[in-house]
Design a protein around this motif. Structure first.
Motif, PDB file in Angstrom:
ATOM      1  N   GLY A   6       0.887  -1.254  -0.060  1.00 35.89           N
ATOM      2  CA  GLY A   6      -0.008  -0.026  -0.156  1.00 35.89           C
ATOM      3  C   GLY A   6       0.956   1.202   0.121  1.00 35.89           C
ATOM      4  O   GLY A   6       0.353   2.236  -0.620  1.00 35.89           O
ATOM      5  N   TYR A   7       1.894   1.387   0.415  1.00 38.12           N
ATOM      6  CA  TYR A   7       2.965   2.514   0.646  1.00 38.12           C
ATOM      7  C   TYR A   7       3.760   2.654  -0.794  1.00 38.12           C
ATOM      8  O   TYR A   7       4.233   3.750  -1.042  1.00 38.12           O
ATOM      9  CB  TYR A   7       3.926   2.250   1.610  1.00 38.12           C
ATOM     10  CG  TYR A   7       3.371   1.880   3.088  1.00 38.12           C
ATOM     11  CD1 TYR A   7       2.382   2.527   3.611  1.00 38.12           C
ATOM     12  CD2 TYR A   7       4.064   0.853   3.809  1.00 38.12           C
ATOM     13  CE1 TYR A   7       1.916   2.180   4.909  1.00 38.12           C
ATOM     14  CE2 TYR A   7       3.520   0.554   5.127  1.00 38.12           C
ATOM     15  CZ  TYR A   7       2.548   1.325   5.610  1.00 38.12           C
ATOM     16  OH  TYR A   7       1.965   0.847   6.710  1.00 38.12           O
ATOM     17  N   ARG A   8       3.656   1.502  -1.554  1.00 34.65           N
ATOM     18  CA  ARG A   8       4.298   1.616  -2.799  1.00 34.65           C
ATOM     19  C   ARG A   8       3.170   1.592  -4.219  1.00 34.65           C
ATOM     20  O   ARG A   8       3.820   1.143  -5.198  1.00 34.65           O
ATOM     21  CB  ARG A   8       5.135   0.157  -2.943  1.00 34.65           C
ATOM     22  CG  ARG A   8       6.452   0.466  -2.082  1.00 34.65           C
ATOM     23  CD  ARG A   8       7.364   1.433  -2.077  1.00 34.65           C
ATOM     24  NE  ARG A   8       7.978   1.754  -3.178  1.00 34.65           N
ATOM     25  CZ  ARG A   8       8.948   1.184  -3.676  1.00 34.65           C
ATOM     26  NH1 ARG A   8       9.534   0.258  -2.908  1.00 34.65           N
ATOM     27  NH2 ARG A   8       9.452   1.078  -4.922  1.00 34.65           N
ATOM     28  N   GLN A   9       2.158   2.189  -4.135  1.00 37.88           N
ATOM     29  CA  GLN A   9       1.174   2.230  -5.145  1.00 37.88           C
ATOM     30  C   GLN A   9       0.941   3.679  -5.590  1.00 37.88           C
ATOM     31  O   GLN A   9       0.407   3.976  -6.682  1.00 37.88           O
ATOM     32  CB  GLN A   9       0.039   1.671  -4.678  1.00 37.88           C
ATOM     33  CG  GLN A   9      -0.036   0.164  -4.388  1.00 37.88           C
ATOM     34  CD  GLN A   9      -0.172  -0.782  -5.675  1.00 37.88           C
ATOM     35  OE1 GLN A   9       0.155  -0.550  -6.750  1.00 37.88           O
ATOM     36  NE2 GLN A   9      -0.398  -1.992  -5.330  1.00 37.88           N
ATOM     37  N   HIS A  10       1.539   4.709  -5.090  1.00 34.29           N
ATOM     38  CA  HIS A  10       1.420   6.048  -5.222  1.00 34.29           C
ATOM     39  C   HIS A  10       1.847   6.400  -6.832  1.00 34.29           C
ATOM     40  O   HIS A  10       1.135   7.472  -7.366  1.00 34.29           O
ATOM     41  CB  HIS A  10       1.875   6.875  -4.135  1.00 34.29           C
ATOM     42  CG  HIS A  10       1.358   6.602  -2.893  1.00 34.29           C
ATOM     43  ND1 HIS A  10       0.140   6.949  -2.453  1.00 34.29           N
ATOM     44  CD2 HIS A  10       1.999   5.842  -1.782  1.00 34.29           C
ATOM     45  CE1 HIS A  10       0.021   6.175  -1.097  1.00 34.29           C
ATOM     46  NE2 HIS A  10       1.049   5.891  -0.821  1.00 34.29           N
ATOM     47  N   ASN A  11       2.658   5.841  -7.439  1.00 33.64           N
ATOM     48  CA  ASN A  11       3.254   6.232  -8.889  1.00 33.64           C
ATOM     49  C   ASN A  11       2.908   5.375  -9.584  1.00 33.64           C
ATOM     50  O   ASN A  11       3.647   5.147 -10.832  1.00 33.64           O
ATOM     51  CB  ASN A  11       4.677   6.609  -8.673  1.00 33.64           C
ATOM     52  CG  ASN A  11       4.776   7.929  -7.791  1.00 33.64           C
ATOM     53  OD1 ASN A  11       3.998   9.048  -7.631  1.00 33.64           O
ATOM     54  ND2 ASN A  11       5.815   8.113  -6.957  1.00 33.64           N
ATOM     55  N   SER A  12       2.067   4.057  -9.252  1.00 31.30           N
ATOM     56  CA  SER A  12       1.811   3.072 -10.058  1.00 31.30           C
ATOM     57  C   SER A  12       3.362   2.244 -10.688  1.00 31.30           C
ATOM     58  O   SER A  12       3.147   1.803 -11.528  1.00 31.30           O
ATOM     59  CB  SER A  12       1.083   3.512 -11.463  1.00 31.30           C
ATOM     60  OG  SER A  12      -0.084   4.241 -10.983  1.00 31.30           O
ATOM     61  N   GLU A  13       4.135   2.345  -9.505  1.00 32.97           N
ATOM     62  CA  GLU A  13       5.297   1.818  -9.840  1.00 32.97           C
ATOM     63  C   GLU A  13       5.217   0.210  -9.612  1.00 32.97           C
ATOM     64  O   GLU A  13       6.127  -0.501 -10.033  1.00 32.97           O
ATOM     65  CB  GLU A  13       6.344   2.058  -8.953  1.00 32.97           C
ATOM     66  CG  GLU A  13       6.329   1.938  -7.393  1.00 32.97           C
ATOM     67  CD  GLU A  13       5.484   3.134  -6.584  1.00 32.97           C
ATOM     68  OE1 GLU A  13       5.788   3.199  -5.484  1.00 32.97           O
ATOM     69  OE2 GLU A  13       4.821   3.789  -7.271  1.00 32.97           O
ATOM     70  N   THR A  48      11.114   7.948  -5.889  1.00 36.74           N
ATOM     71  CA  THR A  48       9.759   7.159  -5.467  1.00 36.74           C
ATOM     72  C   THR A  48      10.463   6.265  -4.291  1.00 36.74           C
ATOM     73  O   THR A  48       9.414   6.041  -3.206  1.00 36.74           O
ATOM     74  CB  THR A  48       9.312   6.092  -6.610  1.00 36.74           C
ATOM     75  OG1 THR A  48       8.963   7.038  -7.457  1.00 36.74           O
ATOM     76  CG2 THR A  48       8.205   5.414  -6.172  1.00 36.74           C
ATOM     77  N   ALA A  62       8.815   6.505  -0.002  1.00 40.75           N
ATOM     78  CA  ALA A  62       8.057   5.510   0.794  1.00 40.75           C
ATOM     79  C   ALA A  62       8.619   5.676   2.206  1.00 40.75           C
ATOM     80  O   ALA A  62       7.788   5.164   3.055  1.00 40.75           O
ATOM     81  CB  ALA A  62       8.621   4.306   0.258  1.00 40.75           C
ATOM     82  N   HIS A 111       6.036   7.539   4.738  1.00 38.11           N
ATOM     83  CA  HIS A 111       4.572   6.993   5.034  1.00 38.11           C
ATOM     84  C   HIS A 111       5.005   6.100   6.397  1.00 38.11           C
ATOM     85  O   HIS A 111       5.768   5.595   6.621  1.00 38.11           O
ATOM     86  CB  HIS A 111       4.376   6.036   4.081  1.00 38.11           C
ATOM     87  CG  HIS A 111       3.912   6.761   2.759  1.00 38.11           C
ATOM     88  ND1 HIS A 111       2.762   7.380   2.484  1.00 38.11           N
ATOM     89  CD2 HIS A 111       4.650   6.295   1.588  1.00 38.11           C
ATOM     90  CE1 HIS A 111       2.621   7.949   1.266  1.00 38.11           C
ATOM     91  NE2 HIS A 111       4.006   7.192   0.729  1.00 38.11           N
ATOM     92  N   TRP A 121       6.060   2.134   6.906  1.00 37.92           N
ATOM     93  CA  TRP A 121       7.216   1.698   5.870  1.00 37.92           C
ATOM     94  C   TRP A 121       8.583   1.187   6.595  1.00 37.92           C
ATOM     95  O   TRP A 121       9.116   0.105   6.601  1.00 37.92           O
ATOM     96  CB  TRP A 121       7.588   2.586   4.931  1.00 37.92           C
ATOM     97  CG  TRP A 121       8.469   2.105   3.876  1.00 37.92           C
ATOM     98  CD1 TRP A 121       9.864   2.377   3.787  1.00 37.92           C
ATOM     99  CD2 TRP A 121       8.477   0.943   2.937  1.00 37.92           C
ATOM    100  NE1 TRP A 121      10.528   1.744   2.890  1.00 37.92           N
ATOM    101  CE2 TRP A 121       9.817   0.982   2.444  1.00 37.92           C
ATOM    102  CE3 TRP A 121       7.588   0.261   2.581  1.00 37.92           C
ATOM    103  CZ2 TRP A 121       9.994   0.148   1.262  1.00 37.92           C
ATOM    104  CZ3 TRP A 121       7.818  -0.618   1.703  1.00 37.92           C
ATOM    105  CH2 TRP A 121       9.014  -0.679   0.958  1.00 37.92           C
TER     106      TRP A 121
END
Length: 282
Positions: free
Chosen positions: A207-214, A244, A248, A251, A254
Motif C-alpha cells: 500500500g505504501y508503494r502504489q502512489h506512482n503506479s510503480e 519514489t 516511501a 509513510h 514503512w
C-alpha cells in the motif's frame, strides 16, 4: 565375660555405622536424582522459550499466498548471451504470444542495463497453471520453426536458468503498459520457513508503494531456487526511481516493514532492465 561384652558392643557400633553410611548414601542419591529431575524440568522450560511453535496447517503455503487454487503460473527465464539474440524480440516470442493455439502470454521481455550484463530476461504467464504449461511445451515440440529457432539460439547462449513462479494475492497482476519505462527486478532469497511471514508484512507494505503506479508484480518460486521472491517495479527513469523509493520512508509504517523483513533475507539482488521492442511492458 567382660571381653565378650566389649566385643558385642564393638560389633554393634560397627553395624550402626555401616547402616548410617548406607542410609546417608541413599538420601544423597535420592536428593541427587530429585535435583537432577528438577534441573531437567527447568532446562526443558527454558529451552521452550526459544523454540518456535508450529501451528498445524492443512493447506500448503502457496495456497495461502496466492489468489486462488487456479492461480496463474509464471515462468521467468534469464539467458546470458554472446550477443543479444534479436530474433527473440522481433519474431519468435511475439508469434507465440499472439497465437491463441498456445495458452500462454508474454508478460515482458528485457535486456539487462545494470546488474548482470549481457542477459535477456523473459517472463511468461500460463493461465490455467501447470496443465497450460504442459500443453504449451508439448505443442512447441511439434513446431518445426520454433525447434529450428531454439537450435540456433542455443549457439548464442553462454548459460540460462529459469524458475516457475506463483503471484502473491496482494500484488497487481502484470498488465501491458505504455512506455518509455525502465524496470527493476528485485530478487530476494529468503530463509527457509519465512515465506508466510514475508507475505504478511508485504500485504501491508504494498500500500505504501502504489502512489506512482510503480508496482508491476510480485512472485514467489515453486520450482528452481526455492524461497525466492521477485518484485517487479516500473519507473520513468533512474531519478524517478530514487525519488519514489525515498518517498516511501515518509509513510508511517514503512520503516517497520523494512525493520522486520530484512532479517528474513539471506541474499538479495537488483537489476535494471530495458524492455525490448516486442515487450507488452514498455
Amino acid at each position: 565375660m567382660a571381653t565378650r561384652v566389649l566385643q558385642r558392643f564393638g560389633n554393634g557400633l560397627s553395624q550402626a555405622k555401616n547402616t548410617a553410611q548406607s542410609t546417608g548414601q541413599t538420601v544423597v542419591l535420592s536428593r541427587g536424582l530429585s535435583a537432577s529431575n528438577h534441573r531437567s524440568r527447568e532446562d526443558s522450560w527454558f529451552k521452550s522459550l526459544f523454540v518456535r511453535k508450529v501451528d498445524p496447517r492443512k493447506d500448503a503455503h502457496s495456497h495461502l499466498l496466492t489468489k486462488n487454487e487456479e492461480s496463474n503460473l509464471y515462468k521467468i527465464q534469464c539467458k546470458m548471451c554472446l550477443l543479444l539474440f534479436s530474433l527473440d524480440s522481433e519474431e519468435t516470442l511475439p508469434s507465440i504470444h499472439n497465437d491463441k493455439y498456445y495458452p500462454c502470454e508474454l508478460v515482458g521481455t528485457w535486456n539487462t542495463w545494470y546488474g548482470e550484463q549481457d542477459q535477456a530476461v523473459h517472463m511468461w504467464r500460463y493461465r490455467g497453471g501447470y496443465p497450460a504449461l504442459t500443453e504449451v511445451m508439448s505443442k512447441l515440440r511439434q513446431n518445426k520453426e520454433f525447434m529450428k529457432y531454439r537450435e540456433e539460439r542455443g549457439k548464442m547462449l553462454l548459460s540460462r536458468r529459469n524458475q516457475l513462479l506463483l503471484e502473491f494475492s496482494f500484488w497487481n497482476e502484470p498488465i501491458p503498459r505504455k512506455g518509455p519505462n525502465i524496470y527493476e527486478l528485485r530478487s530476494y532469497q529468503l530463509r527457509p520457513g519465512t515465506m508466510i511471514e514475508w507475505g504478511n508484512y508485504w500485504a501491508r507494505a504494498i500500500g505504501y508503494r502504489q502512489h506512482n503506479s510503480e508496482a508491476v508484480g510480485g512472485f514467489f518460486s515453486q520450482i528452481g531456487n526455492l524461497y525466492m521472491v521477485h518484485h517487479l517495479w516500473a519507473y520513468k527513469d533512474l531519478e524517478a526511481r530514487e525519488a519514489t523509493r525515498n518517498a516511501a520512508w515518509q509513510h508511517e509504517g514503512w520503516d517497520e516493514v523494512v525493520y522486520y523483513t530484512v532479517p528474513l533475507i539471506q541474499h538479495m539482488d537488483s537489476r535494471i532492465m530495458i524492455p525490448m521492442k516486442a515487450s507488452p511492458l514498455q
